[in-house]
Design a protein around this motif. Structure first.
Motif, PDB file in Angstrom:
ATOM      1  N   VAL A 221       6.455   5.214  -1.786  1.00 45.54           N
ATOM      2  CA  VAL A 221       7.082   6.542  -2.188  1.00 45.54           C
ATOM      3  C   VAL A 221       8.676   6.219  -2.652  1.00 45.54           C
ATOM      4  N   ASN A 222       8.893   6.514  -3.912  1.00 50.65           N
ATOM      5  CA  ASN A 222      10.445   5.814  -4.549  1.00 50.65           C
ATOM      6  C   ASN A 222      10.946   4.828  -4.209  1.00 50.65           C
ATOM      7  N   GLY A 223       9.733   4.029  -3.656  1.00 49.68           N
ATOM      8  CA  GLY A 223      10.299   2.347  -3.532  1.00 49.68           C
ATOM      9  C   GLY A 223      10.542   1.956  -2.432  1.00 49.68           C
ATOM     10  N   ARG A 224       9.857   3.593  -0.916  1.00 49.06           N
ATOM     11  CA  ARG A 224       9.660   3.288   0.596  1.00 49.06           C
ATOM     12  C   ARG A 224       8.520   2.623   0.987  1.00 49.06           C
ATOM     13  N   LEU A 225       8.110   1.865   1.637  1.00 51.38           N
ATOM     14  CA  LEU A 225       6.683   1.657   1.794  1.00 51.38           C
ATOM     15  C   LEU A 225       6.613   2.546   3.311  1.00 51.38           C
ATOM     16  N   ILE A 226       5.855   3.167   3.160  1.00 55.56           N
ATOM     17  CA  ILE A 226       5.298   4.339   3.563  1.00 55.56           C
ATOM     18  C   ILE A 226       3.425   3.963   4.388  1.00 55.56           C
ATOM     19  N   ALA A 227       2.490   3.104   3.650  1.00 56.03           N
ATOM     20  CA  ALA A 227       1.299   3.259   3.998  1.00 56.03           C
ATOM     21  C   ALA A 227       0.862   1.956   3.593  1.00 56.03           C
ATOM     22  N   ARG A 228      -0.039   0.925   3.716  1.00 56.31           N
ATOM     23  CA  ARG A 228      -1.295   0.326   3.277  1.00 56.31           C
ATOM     24  C   ARG A 228      -2.703   0.623   3.083  1.00 56.31           C
ATOM     25  N   GLY A 229      -3.018  -0.098   1.905  1.00 55.47           N
ATOM     26  CA  GLY A 229      -5.006   0.057   1.826  1.00 55.47           C
ATOM     27  C   GLY A 229      -5.421  -1.254   1.267  1.00 55.47           C
ATOM     28  N   GLU A 230      -6.586  -0.891   1.110  1.00 59.06           N
ATOM     29  CA  GLU A 230      -7.541  -1.482   0.407  1.00 59.06           C
ATOM     30  C   GLU A 230      -7.720  -1.052  -1.464  1.00 59.06           C
ATOM     31  N   VAL A 231      -7.415  -1.920  -2.400  1.00 62.69           N
ATOM     32  CA  VAL A 231      -7.981  -1.410  -3.143  1.00 62.69           C
ATOM     33  C   VAL A 231      -9.362  -1.087  -3.975  1.00 62.69           C
ATOM     34  N   VAL A 232      -9.409   0.286  -4.310  1.00 60.56           N
ATOM     35  CA  VAL A 232     -10.829   0.019  -4.459  1.00 60.56           C
ATOM     36  C   VAL A 232     -11.105   0.535  -5.933  1.00 60.56           C
ATOM     37  N   VAL A 233     -12.157   1.062  -6.603  1.00 63.47           N
ATOM     38  CA  VAL A 233     -12.258   1.533  -8.354  1.00 63.47           C
ATOM     39  C   VAL A 233     -12.930   2.700  -8.020  1.00 63.47           C
ATOM     40  N   VAL A 234     -12.612   3.670  -8.896  1.00 65.95           N
ATOM     41  CA  VAL A 234     -13.217   5.100  -8.438  1.00 65.95           C
ATOM     42  C   VAL A 234     -13.338   5.511 -10.182  1.00 65.95           C
ATOM     43  N   ASP A 235     -14.743   5.914 -10.657  1.00 65.74           N
ATOM     44  CA  ASP A 235     -15.337   6.005 -11.995  1.00 65.74           C
ATOM     45  C   ASP A 235     -14.734   4.586 -12.643  1.00 65.74           C
ATOM     46  N   GLU A 236     -13.537   4.782 -13.621  1.00 68.87           N
ATOM     47  CA  GLU A 236     -12.580   3.452 -13.784  1.00 68.87           C
ATOM     48  C   GLU A 236     -11.762   3.219 -14.222  1.00 68.87           C
ATOM     49  N   ASP A 237     -11.165   3.763 -13.000  1.00 67.02           N
ATOM     50  CA  ASP A 237      -9.908   3.614 -12.475  1.00 67.02           C
ATOM     51  C   ASP A 237     -10.106   2.613 -11.033  1.00 67.02           C
ATOM     52  N   PHE A 238      -8.578   1.920 -11.291  1.00 67.77           N
ATOM     53  CA  PHE A 238      -8.201   1.664  -9.918  1.00 67.77           C
ATOM     54  C   PHE A 238      -7.638   2.842  -8.747  1.00 67.77           C
ATOM     55  N   GLY A 239      -7.833   2.565  -7.679  1.00 67.32           N
ATOM     56  CA  GLY A 239      -7.103   3.666  -6.573  1.00 67.32           C
ATOM     57  C   GLY A 239      -6.971   2.780  -5.389  1.00 67.32           C
ATOM     58  N   LEU A 240      -6.766   3.444  -4.574  1.00 62.75           N
ATOM     59  CA  LEU A 240      -6.172   3.029  -2.986  1.00 62.75           C
ATOM     60  C   LEU A 240      -6.918   3.495  -1.990  1.00 62.75           C
ATOM     61  N   ARG A 241      -7.395   3.173  -0.976  1.00 64.56           N
ATOM     62  CA  ARG A 241      -8.405   3.821   0.103  1.00 64.56           C
ATOM     63  C   ARG A 241      -7.514   3.340   1.043  1.00 64.56           C
ATOM     64  N   VAL A 242      -6.245   4.638   2.022  1.00 62.82           N
ATOM     65  CA  VAL A 242      -5.354   4.902   3.102  1.00 62.82           C
ATOM     66  C   VAL A 242      -5.984   3.866   4.009  1.00 62.82           C
ATOM     67  N   THR A 243      -5.295   2.683   4.530  1.00 63.82           N
ATOM     68  CA  THR A 243      -6.152   2.309   5.779  1.00 63.82           C
ATOM     69  C   THR A 243      -5.060   2.911   7.207  1.00 63.82           C
ATOM     70  N   GLU A 244      -3.257   2.492   6.570  1.00 63.43           N
ATOM     71  CA  GLU A 244      -2.913   2.570   8.395  1.00 63.43           C
ATOM     72  C   GLU A 244      -1.631   3.430   7.353  1.00 63.43           C
ATOM     73  N   ILE A 245      -1.116   3.861   7.855  1.00 59.94           N
ATOM     74  CA  ILE A 245       0.129   4.859   8.031  1.00 59.94           C
ATOM     75  C   ILE A 245       1.550   4.402   8.505  1.00 59.94           C
ATOM     76  N   LEU A 246       2.193   3.945   7.813  1.00 64.14           N
ATOM     77  CA  LEU A 246       3.585   2.769   8.989  1.00 64.14           C
ATOM     78  C   LEU A 246       4.405   3.737   9.361  1.00 64.14           C
ATOM     79  N   ASP A 247       4.651   3.674  10.579  1.00 65.30           N
ATOM     80  CA  ASP A 247       6.202   5.025  11.494  1.00 65.30           C
ATOM     81  C   ASP A 247       7.108   4.329  10.530  1.00 65.30           C
ATOM     82  N   ASP A 248       8.766   4.537  10.828  1.00 60.21           N
ATOM     83  CA  ASP A 248       9.512   4.580  10.368  1.00 60.21           C
ATOM     84  C   ASP A 248      10.084   3.274  10.641  1.00 60.21           C
ATOM     85  N   ASN A 249       9.679   2.936  11.960  1.00 57.68           N
ATOM     86  CA  ASN A 249      10.304   1.347  12.045  1.00 57.68           C
ATOM     87  C   ASN A 249       9.384  -0.076  11.153  1.00 57.68           C
TER      88      ASN A 249
END
Length: 252
Positions: A221-249
């Motif tokens: 978000v605005n160049g700052r890493l806040i989460a990770r996930g796996e790429v999925v396909v939603v209809d004909e578009d790519f999406g991201l299923r969030v699997t991990e929310i990162l803390d500040d550190n």
């Protein structure tokens, strides 16, 4: 006797402000008293707001820790006035008035900005977080409405004791940031290339990234890493299923 009443009123307002300030731990309001010359030196920023009704002004001195926290969040820098406005609103309501929009002022000019003598109450957990400043006019009892202010028969009475302005109150505080548009990016990986290799790129060229197949993608978000996930396909578009929310550190 006047000072006793004003200190009691200021302490009640500081308790209300403490409940509305952002904090992990519960905040407590200290005794209200005339400020010492060294009070301002313990804080990093100052905010003031004019009061409606009988007038007066309230202020909030903010400690360095809170200022630093607002300047460095996963969503970027947060507006100090927007974050502390609910605390000023709560204090004003306790005083029987309504607070106008907060504005940042120079620390060294706080006495001038308050416009008159005032009383202060330090708000703290294990250390000072803020200090509520209430001018003598604001700490004085709110005047009772005169006969000319009474509503006509058939109209709904207005409440001055609750410190409510006419009409609905505008959205304030952190909710003011809800409409801010942020740049959200999903990153599969990175690599480094020389200018020679970049100029040699052609359709069909395969670039090897620094991420193993099957590894989670990064959400920035605005160049700052806040989460990770796996790429999925939603209809004909790519999406991201969030699997991990990162803390500040982890996101730093």
């Amino acid at each position: 006797m006047t000072d006793i009443v004003e200190t009691q009123v200021t302490e009640s307002a500081a308790v209300a402000a403490a409940a509305a300030l952002p904090s992990v731990d519960a905040l407590t309001a200290g005794p209200a008293e005339r400020p010492s010359p060294v009070l301002v030196s313990a804080f990093a920023a100052a905010v003031v707001a004019d009061l409606g009704g009988a007038g007066g002004r309230i202020g909030l001195l903010v400690a360095p820790g809170l200022v630093a926290a607002l300047a460095d969040t996963p969503l970027g820098e947060l507006d100090l006035t927007a974050v502390v406005q609910p605390a000023l609103d709560a204090a004003a309501e306790q005083l029987g008035r309504s607070a106008q929009g907060a504005r940042i002022v120079e620390l060294g000019a706080i006495d001038l900005e308050m416009g008159e003598t005032y009383i202060a109450s330090v708000i703290a957990d294990s250390a000072p977080v803020a200090a509520l400043l209430v001018s003598d006019t604001a700490a004085a009892p709110a005047p009772a409405p005169s006969a000319s202010d009474a509503p006509f028969v058939g109209t709904a009475p207005t409440s001055t004791a609750a410190g409510l302005a006419d009409g609905p109150r505008p959205a304030r505080g952190i909710e003011m940031l809800h409409g801010v548009i942020m740049d959200v990016t999903v990153e599969l990986g990175r690599t480094q290339m020389s200018v020679r290799d970049l100029l040699a790129l052609t359709p069909g060229t395969v670039l090897e990234l620094d991420r193993a197949a099957g590894s989670p993608a990064d959400l920035l978000v605005n160049g700052r890493l806040i989460a990770r996930g796996e790429v999925v396909v939603v209809d004909e578009d790519f999406g991201l299923r969030v699997t991990e929310i990162l803390d500040d550190n982890a996101g730093a």
